[in-house]
Design an enzyme around this catalytic site. Structure first.
Site, PDB file in Angstrom:
ATOM      1  N   HIS A 163      -1.262   0.759   7.409  1.00 51.73           N
ATOM      2  CA  HIS A 163      -1.809   0.883   6.057  1.00 51.73           C
ATOM      3  C   HIS A 163      -1.669   2.321   5.568  1.00 51.73           C
ATOM      4  O   HIS A 163      -1.740   3.262   6.361  1.00 51.73           O
ATOM      5  CB  HIS A 163      -3.284   0.474   6.067  1.00 51.73           C
ATOM      6  CG  HIS A 163      -3.891   0.328   4.713  1.00 51.73           C
ATOM      7  ND1 HIS A 163      -3.424  -0.562   3.778  1.00 51.73           N
ATOM      8  CD2 HIS A 163      -4.938   0.960   4.133  1.00 51.73           C
ATOM      9  CE1 HIS A 163      -4.160  -0.480   2.678  1.00 51.73           C
ATOM     10  NE2 HIS A 163      -5.082   0.443   2.870  1.00 51.73           N
TER      11      HIS A 163
ATOM     12  N   CYS B 112       0.819  -1.215   0.000  1.00 49.41           N
ATOM     13  CA  CYS B 112       0.000   0.000   0.000  1.00 49.41           C
ATOM     14  C   CYS B 112       0.849   1.259   0.000  1.00 49.41           C
ATOM     15  O   CYS B 112       0.434   2.297  -0.511  1.00 49.41           O
ATOM     16  CB  CYS B 112      -0.952   0.003   1.190  1.00 49.41           C
ATOM     17  SG  CYS B 112      -0.134  -0.236   2.777  1.00 49.41           S
TER      18      CYS B 112
END
Length: 714
Positions: free
Chosen positions: A674, A215
């Site tokens: 994330h 990510c």
């Protein structure tokens, strides 16, 4: 997400539901075996995920086992709660307890770890991962806080009457669970304020598939390809055919080819359309960005940038793994690789649109000054928490929190108050005067206290602000600042332009008088070196870090050290002026570097630093973009003679910028969590969460890790 399975009968493609009691037993057993089997790709992913992690436990060989517990082959349950999954067998006494609670609330109730804290029994194996392949069993060492290898696992299991050869795998290992959690990050948990995000499709609205902790790369590349410079270089002005024809023998390892491929995938719109619902025959055509009703499935796979990741990570040991990485480090590494790939034609280099010059002015107590210049891609800003605008609310919250804790009550997430710091305060902190203790003055021939200020010599087309949210607490424990940054849509940094040498200012001498060359060299602060060395860093590296940061402090030295670990000359001895002057440089090698487009003085500096090796010298130049002919940083003084400006040829303009991109981080460390990107496109904010792209409802402008601004041309 939910998984469903069906049996397909060829060639008619008839489908049967699974599981189903109506299926023959042999078919059911065959399907179960297929679903439980690990494919080559899965094994490779898990191997990459756990690479260099599993070691033989120091507690395995001498593990003491007690009691006479016999563990049944199935029907396990936690001894302290009703959990029947995520169960761990303590290899000392056979106690079966549930595992840790995960960050998202799933998992166990922490009974196994709590039991270790009471008893000190070190090793446990996860029930459901024990099969005839004992190497695949999940053994955890609590004192070592890691998954480990137990060479005597068969013997330890036999003590409790466990025949591992007859057991079947029913649980994922810790590594497999980590891999799944990071590969399939739950979209529902990070959508804004619980609102339904409307999917968007079309050119420039294509998602990137998470390849397993990728990510950081996806969020960064979405913002990068929202700039005119990268869009023009790899999409508007270069076709796939052109890139293929100009690529070397193997286009799969050519960065230019892979960037062009990625740009066409993200920007063409060919891979950005809603999945076809049952009953429809074709997906809607995509010409422009368009929103579709929510009844059309938004589960678009997006583009899996595997070949791009392989190429961009080939020269970096960390980015080539499947572990989470720092988006800032990746951004800087990416721009460095782009610059190298465009070295032959620097006028085509899109990374230049991010590059700018920084000038530091050092005022000695003698009244004389030194100017040090460098190039950078990002403006890294400290967050002055004392400048928070909600101090009264914070004080009230901290008081209330202390009272609740004393009463044994929890503080709900809705009650938490975080500091709010204006971005203007962070920018002002960067430009504010800073004291440099023990600064060696070549004018006074002694150490003194100097004042350092910083400014920009040029304003880039795109300004990237990095918020230093990760700091070191006492004991060198990393901590993420839980803080909001109030960021306006438009900023003006015109006042941050450096003015250079002013009339009436006198530069510090470049060198000390004859015979004093040794004493005029910068000396590393032993206190800084000792603290860095105690953390496990090489002594020579610590000395270089202290010298190159002018002994500003341990944090500054550590930041320098972490960003220069891969420098070609990092292990070279610290040279003194009298010694370096004696180094003979082959003029033919200098001419070779000049033919590459480098300045003569820079070429000489690079060859000196690399021992005359042309390849190492080239690396040194790329790794030291701030090096200039004056070598001001090394001598604590500026050159009196004329020199080429360090920012010559870089884009420059006014100081007004508009916010257009944000990369936010969710988690306690850059090595976990994330990353999500929010980008201003076509007059509205859009969220890019891996392969999911949607209209942003509550854009988290105050939670950014990296802020991207575009210069407003008047």
């Amino acid at each position: 997400y939910e998984e469903t399975h069906k049996i397909v009968i060829l060639p008619s493609y008839a489908t049967l539901p699974f599981p189903s009691v109506e299926l023959p037993e042999k078919v059911r057993l065959a399907v179960d075996a297929i679903l439980m089997a690990e494919g080559a790709e899965r094994k490779e992913q898990v191997a990459a995920w756990t690479a260099d992690k599993k070691q033989i436990s120091a507690y395995a060989m001498d593990l003491r086992q007690i009691g006479n517990v016999v563990v049944p082959p199935s029907g396990w349950k936690c001894a302290k709660c009703d959990k029947r999954d995520n169960l761990w067998l303590n290899l000392t006494d056979g106690m079966i307890l549930c595992g840790r609670r995960n960050w998202d609330g799933t998992g166990g109730n922490n009974h196994a770890i709590e039991y270790y804290k009471v008893t000190g029994y070190p090793l446990a194996v996860k029930l459901g991962t024990i099969t005839s392949d004992l190497d695949a069993a999940d053994v955890f060492s609590y004192p070592e806080d890691d998954s480990v290898i137990d060479p005597l696992l068969a013997q330890h299991l036999a003590y409790f009457g466990i025949d591992f050869s007859s057991l079947q795998k029913t649980e994922m290992t810790t590594a497999e669970r980590e891999l799944d959690q990071n590969t399939n990050f739950d979209w529902d948990r990070i959508q804004e304020s619980g609102q339904d995000v409307e999917p968007i499709f079309g050119p420039g609205y294509t998602g990137l598939v998470n390849l397993g902790n990728s990510c950081y790369m996806a969020a960064t590349m979405q913002v990068v390809f929202s700039t005119q410079s990268f869009c023009g270089r790899y999409y508007m002005n270069q076709s796939l055919k052109m890139a293929f024809e100009t690529a070397p023998a193997d286009p799969t390892v050519d960065l230019n080819m892979q960037l062009t491929k990625l740009a066409h995938g993200l920007l063409s719109g060919k891979y950005s359309f809603p999945a076809v619902e049952k009953g429809e025959t074709t997906a809607p055509s995509v010409k422009d960005a368009v929103s579709f009703p929510l009844h059309i499935s938004a589960m678009i796979e997006g583009i899996p940038p595997r070949m791009f990741k392989a190429v961009i990570a080939a020269s970096h040991p960390e980015f080539s793994t499947m572990r989470q990485q720092d988006a800032l480090e990746f951004f800087l590494h990416f721009l460095d690789q782009v610059e190298r790939s465009n070295a032959v034609k620097p006028e085509l280099d899109p990374s230049r649109s991010f590059k700018f010059g920084v000038e530091e002015r050092i005022l000695c107590s003698s009244g004389k000054v030194a100017y040090n210049k460098r190039l950078d891609y990002i403006l890294s800003l400290n967050i002055p928490l004392h400048e928070a605008t909600n101090k009264e609310e914070l004080e009230a919250f901290n008081k209330s929190k202390a009272e609740k804790i004393s009463e044994g009550k929890d503080v709900s997430s809705d009650e938490i108050v975080r500091p709010r710091v204006p971005l203007e305060a962070c920018l002002a902190n960067f430009a504010a005067p800073e004291e440099i203790p023990d600064f060696y003055s070549s004018a006074l021939k002694a150490k003194t206290t100097a004042i350092k200020t910083a400014g920009l010599t040029s304003f880039p087309d795109y300004l990237v602000l990095h918020m230093r949210k990760f700091v070191m607490e006492a004991g060198w424990v990393p901590k993420k600042l839980d803080v909001y940054i109030d960021v306006p849509d438009v900023i003006d940094i015109s006042h941050m332009r450096s003015k250079g040498l002013q009339p009436g200012e006198e530069l510090l001498p470049e060198a000390a008088p004859e015979g004093a060359a040794e004493s005029s060299q910068p000396v590393a602060d032993e206190a800084i070196v000792a603290q860095l060395a105690s953390m496990g860093f090489n002594q020579l590296h610590c000395q270089k870090a202290a010298i190159n940061t002018l002994n500003a402090g341990v944090e500054e030295a550590m930041n320098w050290l972490l960003s220069h670990m891969d420098d070609p000359d990092i292990d070279a001895p610290i040279s003194h002026g009298s010694q370096s002057a004696e180094i003979s440089i082959d003029q033919s090698k200098v001419d070779t570097l000049i033919s590459f487009g480098f300045q003569e003085e820079i070429s000489r500096m690079a060859l000196k630093a690399s021992g005359g090796d042309i390849e190492k010298a080239t690396d040194w130049i790329f790794n030291n973009p701030s090096a200039s002919a004056s070598s001001a940083m090394d001598t604590n003084a500026s050159s009196n003679g004329p020199s080429t400006p360090v920012d010559a040829g870089l884009p420059d303009g006014g100081g007004r910028y508009r916010l257009f991109g944000i990369v936010s981080h969710i988690g306690t460390s850059t090595q976990c969590g994330h990353y999500v990107a929010h980008i201003l496109k076509d007059g509205r904010w859009v969220i890019f969460n891996d392969d999911k792209v949607g209209a942003s409802i509550n854009t988290p402008k105050d939670m950014g890790y990296l802020y991207f601004f575009e210069r407003i041309n008047s």
